[in-house]
Design a protein around this motif. Structure first.
Motif, short mmCIF file in Angstrom:
data_model
loop_
_atom_site.label_atom_id
_atom_site.label_comp_id
_atom_site.label_asym_id
_atom_site.label_seq_id
_atom_site.Cartn_x
_atom_site.Cartn_y
_atom_site.Cartn_z
N ARG A 175 0.83 -1.21 0.00
CA ARG A 175 0.00 0.00 0.00
C ARG A 175 0.86 1.25 0.00
NH1 ARG A 175 -4.12 -1.06 -2.58
NH2 ARG A 175 -4.87 -3.07 -1.96
N CYS A 176 1.98 1.21 0.71
CA CYS A 176 2.88 2.38 0.71
C CYS A 176 3.48 2.60 -0.68
CB CYS A 176 3.98 2.21 1.75
SG CYS A 176 3.41 2.46 3.44
N ALA A 177 3.78 1.52 -1.36
CA ALA A 177 4.30 1.63 -2.73
C ALA A 177 3.24 2.19 -3.67
CB ALA A 177 4.80 0.27 -3.23
N ASP A 178 1.99 1.78 -3.47
CA ASP A 178 0.90 2.23 -4.34
C ASP A 178 0.45 3.66 -4.03
OD1 ASP A 178 0.91 -0.29 -5.46
OD2 ASP A 178 -0.88 -0.98 -4.38
N LEU A 179 0.28 3.97 -2.75
CA LEU A 179 -0.35 5.22 -2.34
C LEU A 179 0.61 6.25 -1.76
CD1 LEU A 179 -3.40 3.62 -0.49
CD2 LEU A 179 -3.38 4.55 -2.81
N GLY A 180 1.76 5.80 -1.30
CA GLY A 180 2.69 6.68 -0.60
C GLY A 180 2.47 6.57 0.91
N GLN A 181 3.55 6.77 1.65
CA GLN A 181 3.50 6.61 3.10
C GLN A 181 2.56 7.61 3.76
OE1 GLN A 181 7.31 6.41 5.02
NE2 GLN A 181 8.07 4.88 3.56
N ALA A 182 2.53 8.84 3.28
CA ALA A 182 1.69 9.86 3.90
C ALA A 182 0.20 9.51 3.77
CB ALA A 182 1.96 11.23 3.28
N GLU A 183 -0.22 9.04 2.62
CA GLU A 183 -1.62 8.67 2.41
C GLU A 183 -1.99 7.43 3.23
OE1 GLU A 183 -5.55 8.62 1.15
OE2 GLU A 183 -4.06 10.21 1.18
N VAL A 184 -1.09 6.46 3.28
CA VAL A 184 -1.33 5.26 4.09
C VAL A 184 -1.45 5.66 5.56
CG1 VAL A 184 -0.28 3.12 4.91
CG2 VAL A 184 -0.28 3.65 2.47
N ALA A 185 -0.58 6.52 6.02
CA ALA A 185 -0.62 6.98 7.41
C ALA A 185 -1.94 7.68 7.70
CB ALA A 185 0.55 7.91 7.69
N ARG A 186 -2.39 8.51 6.80
CA ARG A 186 -3.66 9.23 6.98
C ARG A 186 -4.83 8.24 7.10
NH1 ARG A 186 -7.96 10.60 4.50
NH2 ARG A 186 -7.38 9.76 2.48
N ARG A 187 -4.85 7.26 6.22
CA ARG A 187 -5.95 6.28 6.24
C ARG A 187 -5.91 5.40 7.50
NH1 ARG A 187 -6.83 4.07 0.07
NH2 ARG A 187 -6.91 6.11 -0.94
N LEU A 188 -4.71 5.11 7.98
CA LEU A 188 -4.58 4.28 9.18
C LEU A 188 -4.75 5.08 10.47
CD1 LEU A 188 -1.49 2.07 8.22
CD2 LEU A 188 -3.90 1.43 8.16
N LYS A 189 -4.70 6.41 10.34
CA LYS A 189 -4.74 7.31 11.50
C LYS A 189 -3.51 7.13 12.38
CE LYS A 189 -9.61 8.10 11.48
NZ LYS A 189 -10.59 7.31 10.93
N TYR A 190 -2.38 6.96 11.72
CA TYR A 190 -1.07 6.92 12.36
C TYR A 190 -0.24 8.03 11.74
CZ TYR A 190 -1.37 2.48 14.90
OH TYR A 190 -1.69 1.49 15.80
N SER A 191 0.85 8.38 12.38
CA SER A 191 1.71 9.42 11.82
C SER A 191 2.56 8.83 10.69
CB SER A 191 2.62 10.00 12.90
OG SER A 191 3.58 9.03 13.30
N PRO A 192 2.95 9.66 9.73
CA PRO A 192 3.84 9.17 8.68
C PRO A 192 5.16 8.62 9.22
CG PRO A 192 2.87 11.25 8.02
CD PRO A 192 2.49 11.02 9.46
N SER A 193 5.64 9.21 10.30
CA SER A 193 6.90 8.71 10.88
C SER A 193 6.71 7.32 11.48
CB SER A 193 7.46 9.69 11.92
OG SER A 193 6.57 9.84 12.99
N ALA A 194 5.54 7.05 12.05
CA ALA A 194 5.28 5.71 12.60
C ALA A 194 5.27 4.67 11.47
CB ALA A 194 3.95 5.69 13.34
N ILE A 195 4.68 5.02 10.35
CA ILE A 195 4.66 4.10 9.20
C ILE A 195 6.07 3.88 8.69
CG2 ILE A 195 3.77 3.73 6.86
CD1 ILE A 195 1.67 3.63 9.20
#
Length: 103
Positions: free
Chosen positions: A13-33
């Motif tokens: 998902r990070c490869a497809d959407l990018g870490q920032a978008e994945v983090a937003r959808r998961l409700k985690y910070s981008p740094s956590a991802i």
């Protein structure tokens, strides 16, 4: 879904959407991802990867109230507050408390 499968789903998902978008959808910070992907995450990785499966996975569970639903819908219903004016919500709240899918 196993933990390695969940981690692979996160990478995909990070490869497809990018870490920032994945983090937003998961409700985690981008740094956590980012830390989870690097293997340096200090938080509870199990909780993070469970959230990955809830949001991006296709696991089907058998809900006693709603029938066959995705784990994401199960988690969303499980997190709803108790409301006495809606009999369906009371039944769902009661069933969720006894369910084996509860995290």
């Amino acid at each position: 879904m196993t933990q390695p499968d969940r981690m692979e789903l996160l990478r995909s998902r990070c490869a497809d959407l990018g870490q920032a978008e994945v983090a937003r959808r998961l409700k985690y910070s981008p740094s956590a991802i980012n830390q989870a992907l690097k293997g340096t995450y200090k938080g509870d990785l199990f909780n993070l990867l469970t959230r990955v499966e809830e949001v991006f996975g296709s696991t089907i569970v058998d809900c006693p109230c709603l029938g066959k639903i995705t784990l994401g819908k199960c988690a969303a219903n499980r997190r709803l507050p108790f409301i006495t004016v809606n009999p369906a919500r009371v039944a769902l709240w009661t069933a969720c408390r006894a369910c084996e899918e509860k995290q």
